[in-house]
Write an enzyme that holds these catalytic residues in place. Structure first.
Site, short mmCIF file in Angstrom:
data_model
loop_
_atom_site.label_atom_id
_atom_site.label_comp_id
_atom_site.label_asym_id
_atom_site.label_seq_id
_atom_site.Cartn_x
_atom_site.Cartn_y
_atom_site.Cartn_z
N CYS C 140 112.40 63.96 23.04
CA CYS C 140 111.62 64.31 24.22
C CYS C 140 110.70 63.18 24.64
CB CYS C 140 110.82 65.59 23.96
SG CYS C 140 109.80 65.56 22.48
N HIS C 220 103.41 67.59 25.10
CA HIS C 220 102.82 66.32 24.69
C HIS C 220 102.11 65.70 25.90
CE1 HIS C 220 105.32 66.49 21.13
NE2 HIS C 220 106.45 66.32 21.79
#
Lengths: 337, 337, 337, 337
Positions: C140, C220
């Site tokens: 990711c 994140h």
């Protein structure tokens, strides 16, 4: 003995009071507080004369069984210097009071740089504050950045600093602050105000900072990149930092993975309140790639400015030079983990 | 002087070591640890002889620059009593070692009640441990419940206890533990094991407990309901609890809203590590509805069992009775906020 | 129709299954799972044939009332391609199974780059995966970095990338993961593995990355600095990024301050699972200082690789070129907030 | 078709709007909002006419590119009923507006019970709201308690209820709310207001409630104790609850340990926004000890009142009885996991 008044007896003020009391050349004349709570109780328990920062609220203290020594103006009048440790923006409101009684004053980093004669970091520009009347001790983050940058500038020269400041959302007792489960760009605009603030200490520095806020209470964490003027080996930086009294290099064998274990170590070591007055630099993290230096440092927002306030008292009162003041402060507090 | 060995120098062990050292009638013969880290460093700094709990790992300590006094068996052999403060389940594995050297031992609440001669809470059943060889100091939560229940049983009689224990997910330094953002029924089955554990202290008590786990690190929080045998006014309970040395009633005027400000108060007051050895009962929360008593109490998982371990040492060695031991422990530690 | 097998039906696998089903040129032949739970239930409810990833555990599925279509080998044998969405390291163990049945396979970013013929990001190097047998869709974070870097390289040239990745501690359902209240340098050594991973996509890129872990579960957050080869105005970057289908520029007037409101917006907009397949770049944060570009971007760890897996299926099976595949994937999923 | 106006388009209002639109006998006439943000954008995207709740702020919407249909008064005038979904206390201020246009109104649980003709829970007292002009749909927690208590009263009789409500500190997007790392008694006084609020639904119920606040955002968690009028086997309670359409019994084999996995399951199942309209009762937790029933239930603060608002619309407009309304609402929304 330098007679010190402390206006504001919260997170910073109570720590400054204890630190001042520990010095051989200073005494705490009194502390002022706006309302009774557990902190006011411990002020009394410690024998600090307690003044009412807001005169009309003396009754509230009486109701809580706390004796008030008098209004804050009396305290300011009698002091050689006042340390204003009130919340951001209140310091500016208090300035006229200090001027009225002709008492020099220290302010905290939440105040505007334009309020004062000079901003202050003991390691970097102690001399600028000598004999000044109004001095601002820069914020916890700016203090932490200045301490790391100063020796690098002297030893290697600094071309540019880029730092991401991952900040705790609130202090352990600030239960109304968030976020609970988020990572916030804060401020969302770049650069954050921290870079310009560091430039109040080093006016020719090229620095860009980015800020975030996360759900943690113990310490801020800096991801720091410094492009030096020459390529340097990481070991040289570790040696350089090892000589700095307010940088603590966390050794690998201590198995300290973050601020939780770091605070636990400080508590185990008997530090009052588990305070970490030094920048806590993970020794393993100090790395260089060409002229680029990288490292992680933890900054204890509640306490790293405390020794700086003590040194600023000596600067403003002209009672010691930088080297002597820093040494005296460090010894009195037990700085150096 | 009672010679005390401490096997396990983590969260509980290091606190017990400091507490034992503070007693007038005890000395710390040595502490044993499985691996070097910041705690091992402070053991050395404090002058506690450091033993290797796992002999083959002596090299690791040497590599970290830490001197080892010898293997743990030597320590056990020389001691009058050993306090096992190892993680849950390891105490059971260690029992044969203590038996081998015929050294009586205390275990922590993570061990099974069947492992020992008696479970122990100083306020409730000190006498049961007198001259026993293997004694389990019950867990932080069971200790907290027992301290509140004992005086209620004596004064008013207890028909039934219902408690919801909202537990911190991990201690401040346990960074691998969660949850990060959840409220977990834990265990999901009811009753939780805490109720039966309290019954190891009061064998005729009717108690049902429910457990949860939440993303907090500082303290557990109990929502406690006690159905008394008679209707009682809340003020009577406040008076009763006010006389208990290990119950701290948080007064309203302190403006302490949770465990963050409570720990800050303990730190401000100079408590080592900010430890709160007492149950922290919110005075305002003590309420009665007919025979039903309700209250909130905070339980400091890292430290409330520490004075209990000290008292258990005296019980097992037969060196004082309950009243004398509790008074000595309290005075030596400074219990009573 | 491309027959797709999905081995691993957790966070990534279940999303890939839904995304594959939404494509006009693909079908889900079946999904494999190691144990019954709520995800297995929804697989059945959605009509995906469910295979036992571990043959001996078929009984467990039966006990939970879930019908198993057969062992995973059967599924692999019948498929044109398998998407391995198992936990890190298990993909490597599964490789021999895929080779045995001569079925090409995609792996996720937790696997080692050396396991495969090529690493993959649709925007950056689609062509490298054409007709490859074993392809790794990068993680990711690497996907998020690659998507931002690719257009900057093409438009302005990139001299150096410095990024601080502030990573969520665990996904919303991963209740055993921490930290609860800490900011961890993770890894504490610098650079983190993310930089080298981005170099599997751009082999001549100069990039240094630093990682942290914080108590948040939603996304994140990247603090990104790119030193470009020429000085560029921030508006040019905003325009450039505005044309990228997998970069979402969060406009100021939406008042979205972090990942909580961002996910809420995605849920309000009807996105399945509130997934944010795009990099979420705060438009206000895009800033330039000389050749230095700075920005904040949120990366949804659970879903940003999902469209990349879909594109990688087309690359490996040679059924479309990059432009056509990306357009088809985007339209089928509704990418572009 | 019942013409419904929705005043307040935040967490509750936007969900009520979608739920009303899904009903066969209702239409959304328009929604009113105080300021432009991402929610206002999605209102427009969904085709809901958008009214300015504060007329002077129409400019702000125009600046954000959002068309305003008119002032909120126009919307209230044209509607058969208005659902007030504004923040606590604003509903009371709005009452005169609704009275001015003679439009019956629903309020949310943050308003005072004295403001309205009756408080409302569909399962418990639907009939009380028939033809009333001002009705308060009780809060998420009171709704959750009422749904569990109603069938128990009918089947077994309830002597007393004791509940500890462990509440999330803020919703996922409320980033300014805390606590970050604490467990707060909230309110610290006992009983909390929740007990009396449940008594607005069951006026003869004996109930004591205790509230806490913790650092979680997804759901509240109730630890519920009900002393029944007769001893009952847990299996009987499970059967009773299994027949209730707005109680979801989480089966053990789903391996759902808390609200994170529960929400993930709802999202996987395709629920809009992952909403959990039902009480989520852990089936394994349902236990009895004599006449004491215990259980854990999760309450989704953002959505459990949504079907109740829909039912209250039918009650107030007299368009269906309880059974028919609940069935219609459930079918239209897909209630019953």
């Amino acid at each position: 003995m330098i007679k010190v008044a402390i206006n504001g007896y919260g997170t910073i003020g109570k720590r400054v009071a204890d630190a001042v009391r520990a010095q051989p050349d200073m005494e705490v004349l009194g502390v002022a507080k706006t309302r009774p709570n557990f902190e006011a109780e411990t002020a009394i328990d410690k024998g600090f004369p307690l003044y009412a920062a807001i005169e009309e609220r003396e009754d509230q203290f009486a109701a809580a069984g706390l004796d008030i020594a008098g209004p804050v103006a009396e305290l300011v009048d009698a002091a050689d210097i006042v340390v204003d440790a009130t919340p951001s923006g209140i310091g500016a409101e208090n300035k006229s009071l200090y001027e009225e009684y002709d008492t020099p004053a220290l302010y905290q980093g939440g105040e505007d740089a334009a309020l004062v004669d000079t901003s202050f970091n003991a390691r970097s520009n102690f001399e600028d504050a000598v004999d000044a009347d109004h001095v601002r001790v820069v914020s916890c983050n700016t203090t932490g950045l200045s301490r790391a940058i100063a020796p690098l500038r002297e030893a290697f020269g600094v071309e540019k600093v880029r730092a991401t400041l991952v900040r705790r959302g609130g202090d352990p007792g600030q239960t109304s602050r968030g976020p609970i489960n988020d990572i916030l760009p804060d401020p969302v605009t770049i650069p954050s105000h921290h870079g310009p603030d560091v430039e109040t200490i080093f006016d020719d520095l090229d620095i860009d900072t980015l800020g975030m806020k996360v759900p943690a209470t113990l310490m801020h964490m800096h991801s720091l990149n410094v492009t030096l003027e020459e390529a340097v080996d990481a070991a040289e930086v570790r040696d350089l930092f090892g000589d700095e009294s307010r940088l603590f290099l966390i050794p690998k064998h201590m198995s300290i993975d973050g601020s939780g274990k770091l605070k636990e170590y400080a508590l185990d070591a008997g530090r009052p309140r588990g305070d970490i007055w030094e920048n806590a630099v993970w020794e393993e993290s100090i790395s260089t790639v060409g002229r680029d230096l990288y490292l992680f440092q933890g900054i204890h927002q509640e306490s790293d400015v405390v020794p700086e306030n003590v040194d600023a008292i000596r600067a403003v009162t002209g009672s010691a030079d930088a080297e002597e003041s820093i040494r005296t402060t460090n010894e009195a507090l037990g700085i150096g983990l």
